[in-house]
Scaffold this motif. Sequence first.
Motif, PDB file in Angstrom:
ATOM      1  N   GLY A 246     -36.470  98.039 -53.531  1.00  0.00           N
ATOM      2  CA  GLY A 246     -36.088  96.636 -53.468  1.00  0.00           C
ATOM      3  C   GLY A 246     -36.898  95.825 -52.471  1.00  0.00           C
ATOM      4  O   GLY A 246     -36.822  94.598 -52.471  1.00  0.00           O
ATOM      5  N   ARG A 247     -37.667  96.483 -51.624  1.00  0.00           N
ATOM      6  CA  ARG A 247     -38.491  95.778 -50.631  1.00  0.00           C
ATOM      7  C   ARG A 247     -39.989  95.985 -50.877  1.00  0.00           C
ATOM      8  O   ARG A 247     -40.787  95.067 -50.628  1.00  0.00           O
ATOM      9  N   PHE A 248     -40.378  97.158 -51.314  1.00  0.00           N
ATOM     10  CA  PHE A 248     -41.786  97.487 -51.537  1.00  0.00           C
ATOM     11  C   PHE A 248     -42.074  97.567 -53.030  1.00  0.00           C
ATOM     12  O   PHE A 248     -41.231  98.040 -53.815  1.00  0.00           O
ATOM     13  N   THR A 249     -43.282  97.146 -53.417  1.00  0.00           N
ATOM     14  CA  THR A 249     -43.740  97.261 -54.797  1.00  0.00           C
ATOM     15  C   THR A 249     -45.166  97.763 -54.797  1.00  0.00           C
ATOM     16  O   THR A 249     -46.016  97.240 -54.068  1.00  0.00           O
ATOM     17  N   MET A 250     -45.405  98.762 -55.623  1.00  0.00           N
ATOM     18  CA  MET A 250     -46.751  99.325 -55.737  1.00  0.00           C
ATOM     19  C   MET A 250     -47.422  98.829 -57.009  1.00  0.00           C
ATOM     20  O   MET A 250     -46.785  98.763 -58.069  1.00  0.00           O
ATOM     21  N   PHE A 251     -48.706  98.496 -56.894  1.00  0.00           N
ATOM     22  CA  PHE A 251     -49.487  98.010 -58.027  1.00  0.00           C
ATOM     23  C   PHE A 251     -50.769  98.822 -58.138  1.00  0.00           C
ATOM     24  O   PHE A 251     -51.225  99.399 -57.151  1.00  0.00           O
ATOM     25  N   ARG A 252     -51.363  98.806 -59.318  1.00  0.00           N
ATOM     26  CA  ARG A 252     -52.706  99.360 -59.461  1.00  0.00           C
ATOM     27  C   ARG A 252     -53.523  98.487 -60.399  1.00  0.00           C
ATOM     28  O   ARG A 252     -52.979  97.829 -61.298  1.00  0.00           O
TER      29      ARG A 252
END
Length: 119
Positions: A66-72
């Motif tokens: 809910g606080r961190f989001t990972m992208f690529r």
Amino acid sequence: QVQLVESGGGLVQAGDSLRVSCAASGGTFSSFFMGWFRQAPGKEREFVAEIDRSGGYRSYVESVKGRFTMFRDNVRNTVALQMNTLKPEDTAIYYCAARRPGTSRYEYWGQGTQVTVSS
């Protein structure tokens, strides 16, 4: 051989946002699962987040959900970790890592980037 280079760490205040990034070279980036780990002073390194090869599946440690989001980005060969509502307990060195499908072992690691969250 895959090389990973992190960037974007820094000193922020509690509640702030920060994005750390990782640039990959030397391999077929889209063939790897990518992960973020962190190690706080005096503590063992812990898993933070992982993303599959297409970017369609992500998993997170409970403390950052809910606080961190990972992208690529498989064109630019980069991954990023967007960190919102940072807490002092998020202070750590953040490491980018890569693993091949079919194994749970992360084979390639970056040198890390320091994230410090002041209260």
